[in-house]
Enzyme design. Sequence first.
Site, PDB file in Angstrom:
ATOM      1  N   MET A 212       0.188 -19.190  -5.610  1.00 16.72           N
ATOM      2  CA  MET A 212       0.035 -17.785  -5.989  1.00 16.72           C
ATOM      3  C   MET A 212       0.286 -17.583  -7.478  1.00 16.72           C
ATOM      4  O   MET A 212       0.784 -18.471  -8.160  1.00 16.72           O
ATOM      5  CB  MET A 212       0.947 -16.909  -5.140  1.00 16.72           C
ATOM      6  CG  MET A 212       0.373 -16.664  -3.757  1.00 16.72           C
ATOM      7  SD  MET A 212       1.348 -15.479  -2.850  1.00 16.72           S
ATOM      8  CE  MET A 212       0.323 -15.280  -1.392  1.00 16.72           C
TER       9      MET A 212
ATOM     10  N   ARG B 285      -1.288 -14.113  -9.632  1.00 17.55           N
ATOM     11  CA  ARG B 285      -2.575 -13.465  -9.906  1.00 17.55           C
ATOM     12  C   ARG B 285      -2.819 -13.244 -11.393  1.00 17.55           C
ATOM     13  O   ARG B 285      -3.922 -13.428 -11.887  1.00 17.55           O
ATOM     14  CB  ARG B 285      -2.714 -12.165  -9.131  1.00 17.55           C
ATOM     15  CG  ARG B 285      -1.579 -11.190  -9.279  1.00 17.55           C
ATOM     16  CD  ARG B 285      -1.843  -9.921  -8.488  1.00 17.55           C
ATOM     17  NE  ARG B 285      -2.331 -10.213  -7.166  1.00 17.55           N
ATOM     18  CZ  ARG B 285      -3.560  -9.929  -6.714  1.00 17.55           C
ATOM     19  NH1 ARG B 285      -4.402  -9.287  -7.483  1.00 17.55           N
ATOM     20  NH2 ARG B 285      -3.911 -10.243  -5.503  1.00 17.55           N
TER      21      ARG B 285
ATOM     22  N   ARG C  98      -9.633 -33.067  -2.299  1.00 15.81           N
ATOM     23  CA  ARG C  98      -9.110 -32.258  -1.185  1.00 15.81           C
ATOM     24  C   ARG C  98      -8.309 -31.086  -1.753  1.00 15.81           C
ATOM     25  O   ARG C  98      -7.588 -31.244  -2.745  1.00 15.81           O
ATOM     26  CB  ARG C  98      -8.199 -33.087  -0.286  1.00 15.81           C
ATOM     27  CG  ARG C  98      -8.914 -34.187   0.465  1.00 15.81           C
ATOM     28  CD  ARG C  98      -9.826 -33.628   1.563  1.00 15.81           C
ATOM     29  NE  ARG C  98     -10.418 -34.690   2.365  1.00 15.81           N
ATOM     30  CZ  ARG C  98     -11.555 -35.314   2.084  1.00 15.81           C
ATOM     31  NH1 ARG C  98     -12.238 -34.987   0.995  1.00 15.81           N
ATOM     32  NH2 ARG C  98     -12.023 -36.272   2.872  1.00 15.81           N
TER      33      ARG C  98
ATOM     34  N   LYS D 200       0.879  -1.179   0.000  1.00 14.47           N
ATOM     35  CA  LYS D 200       0.000   0.000   0.000  1.00 14.47           C
ATOM     36  C   LYS D 200       0.917   1.229   0.000  1.00 14.47           C
ATOM     37  O   LYS D 200       2.116   1.119  -0.107  1.00 14.47           O
ATOM     38  CB  LYS D 200      -0.845   0.016   1.264  1.00 14.47           C
ATOM     39  CG  LYS D 200      -1.601  -1.259   1.541  1.00 14.47           C
ATOM     40  CD  LYS D 200      -2.502  -1.032   2.740  1.00 14.47           C
ATOM     41  CE  LYS D 200      -2.994  -2.343   3.300  1.00 14.47           C
ATOM     42  NZ  LYS D 200      -2.128  -2.952   4.290  1.00 14.47           N
TER      43      LYS D 200
ATOM     44  N   ARG E  83      -7.409 -40.145  -4.081  1.00 12.90           N
ATOM     45  CA  ARG E  83      -8.137 -38.873  -4.080  1.00 12.90           C
ATOM     46  C   ARG E  83      -7.622 -37.940  -5.179  1.00 12.90           C
ATOM     47  O   ARG E  83      -6.489 -38.082  -5.657  1.00 12.90           O
ATOM     48  CB  ARG E  83      -7.925 -38.154  -2.743  1.00 12.90           C
ATOM     49  CG  ARG E  83      -8.752 -38.697  -1.629  1.00 12.90           C
ATOM     50  CD  ARG E  83      -8.364 -38.054  -0.325  1.00 12.90           C
ATOM     51  NE  ARG E  83      -9.309 -38.425   0.709  1.00 12.90           N
ATOM     52  CZ  ARG E  83      -9.059 -38.341   2.008  1.00 12.90           C
ATOM     53  NH1 ARG E  83      -7.887 -37.916   2.434  1.00 12.90           N
ATOM     54  NH2 ARG E  83      -9.971 -38.682   2.887  1.00 12.90           N
TER      55      ARG E  83
ATOM     56  N   THR F 185       9.812 -10.533  -7.179  1.00 13.64           N
ATOM     57  CA  THR F 185       8.447 -11.037  -7.031  1.00 13.64           C
ATOM     58  C   THR F 185       8.432 -12.546  -7.211  1.00 13.64           C
ATOM     59  O   THR F 185       9.109 -13.072  -8.099  1.00 13.64           O
ATOM     60  CB  THR F 185       7.403 -10.433  -8.004  1.00 13.64           C
ATOM     61  OG1 THR F 185       6.239 -11.265  -8.010  1.00 13.64           O
ATOM     62  CG2 THR F 185       7.885 -10.342  -9.433  1.00 13.64           C
ATOM     63  N   ILE F 186       7.676 -13.210  -6.361  1.00 10.14           N
ATOM     64  CA  ILE F 186       7.571 -14.656  -6.536  1.00 10.14           C
ATOM     65  C   ILE F 186       6.833 -14.966  -7.841  1.00 10.14           C
ATOM     66  O   ILE F 186       6.971 -16.053  -8.380  1.00 10.14           O
ATOM     67  CB  ILE F 186       6.851 -15.345  -5.356  1.00 10.14           C
ATOM     68  CG1 ILE F 186       5.398 -14.895  -5.220  1.00 10.14           C
ATOM     69  CG2 ILE F 186       7.596 -15.163  -4.060  1.00 10.14           C
ATOM     70  CD1 ILE F 186       4.576 -15.822  -4.339  1.00 10.14           C
ATOM     71  N   ASP F 187       6.043 -14.004  -8.327  1.00  8.53           N
ATOM     72  CA  ASP F 187       5.207 -14.282  -9.504  1.00  8.53           C
ATOM     73  C   ASP F 187       6.000 -14.373 -10.812  1.00  8.53           C
ATOM     74  O   ASP F 187       5.492 -14.866 -11.815  1.00  8.53           O
ATOM     75  CB  ASP F 187       4.133 -13.207  -9.651  1.00  8.53           C
ATOM     76  CG  ASP F 187       3.090 -13.272  -8.550  1.00  8.53           C
ATOM     77  OD1 ASP F 187       3.104 -14.256  -7.786  1.00  8.53           O
ATOM     78  OD2 ASP F 187       2.261 -12.351  -8.457  1.00  8.53           O
TER      79      ASP F 187
ATOM     80  N   THR G  29       5.812  -1.369  -7.622  1.00  9.29           N
ATOM     81  CA  THR G  29       6.866  -0.595  -6.947  1.00  9.29           C
ATOM     82  C   THR G  29       7.797   0.056  -7.968  1.00  9.29           C
ATOM     83  O   THR G  29       8.197   1.212  -7.817  1.00  9.29           O
ATOM     84  CB  THR G  29       7.666  -1.541  -6.020  1.00  9.29           C
ATOM     85  OG1 THR G  29       6.747  -2.164  -5.128  1.00  9.29           O
ATOM     86  CG2 THR G  29       8.718  -0.807  -5.231  1.00  9.29           C
TER      87      THR G  29
END
Length: 367
Positions: A184, A186, A282, A76, A177, A140-142, A120
């Site tokens: 992450m 986005r 799951r 922010k 399963r 950035t991890i992205d 940034t």
Amino acid sequence: MTLKRVGILTGGGDCSGLNAVIRAVTRAAIIQHGAKVVGIEGGFEGLISGQTQELTTRTTKDILTLGGTILGTTNKGNPFEYRTRTEDGTIQVHDYSDKAVETFHKLKLDCLFVVGGEGTLEIGYEFFKKGIPVIGIPKTIDNDLEKTDYTFGFQTAVQVACDAIDRLQTTGRSHDRVMILEVMGRNAGWIALEAGIAGGAHIILIPEIEYQIENVIRKIALRKKGGSPFSIIMVAEGAKEKGRGTIKAQEAGQRLQGVEKLGGVGFYLARQIEKQIDLEVRTTVLGHIQRGGSPNAFDRVLGTRLGSFAVHSAAQKRFGTMVSLQTPDIVLVDLKDLAGKVRTVSLNSQLIRCAESIGINMGREAM
Ligand code: F6P
């Protein structure tokens, strides 16, 4: 030019390797130039408030392997558009950028190293246009920044996600399963794609390819028919379903500033699958575990190289740039070419082709 005083701040979401960069900048500035190093605390907030700490070889000596950032950070607090909410709920927007420029001059800095992702670095570029000598350092991890092969923090996040998938493989197989791992990412599916390939996922869903549930079900059913009722699905938090867009299952609330909260697509997907096939499903959401903790060797080396080269470039007065990995070298690219750009996985990428060629389902009709 000999550097006398340099400043460094870390902005945006944290990732592993930030402290490796802080240490490298500090050591290179002191060892090469005898400079003073000023750590600006809390991202650009510190430039508004003037909150700083002196960085020395002593204060940075044990931080190479430490996760997070000793300077603190925030996603922010953009000084150009600083939002606050008054008691009656109205939002006020302030421009504190002049105040930040004033702080920079009060601190008598020769340059400002801005360590961050796309948001940034864009703010860094705005300050460069206001006369501040800025050099950007990509994190950035992205891994979604243009003009660099990798951002530091990414490889560590991939390893964390890969370790998680390895564990889901054994429990999933034991129980027959469908195991979903939400990671992450986005706008870009780099973590999901690389960790999915590394961990032997059967289905990988990324924001770049809108998935159709029929294709996911078909793959699971095929595996079941072939005698393997268990499946591993890797899904990026920003995954989009065809006709519906991004799935935001998490209660987001209204955010004053910063990025929109994602998360929950894994649970949505589980409900979709359970309705259509008789298998237990799951979901595990890996979340901020991908951002915390010690950087792996790759990110320690990359962070150290970027920090050292940033100091070298500042001495050459190469401002308005970002240090970037263009294998095998660290080079400079212009910040103006990066502002507002996000690097997603190209649909023609070899990585996607590689995944599909070995039978990984990407939520679309196999090409
Ligand atoms: O940009 C990095 C990132 O990890 C995104 O993948 C994720 O959506 C976001 O940060 C989460 O941010 P926050 O820490 O504000 O929840």
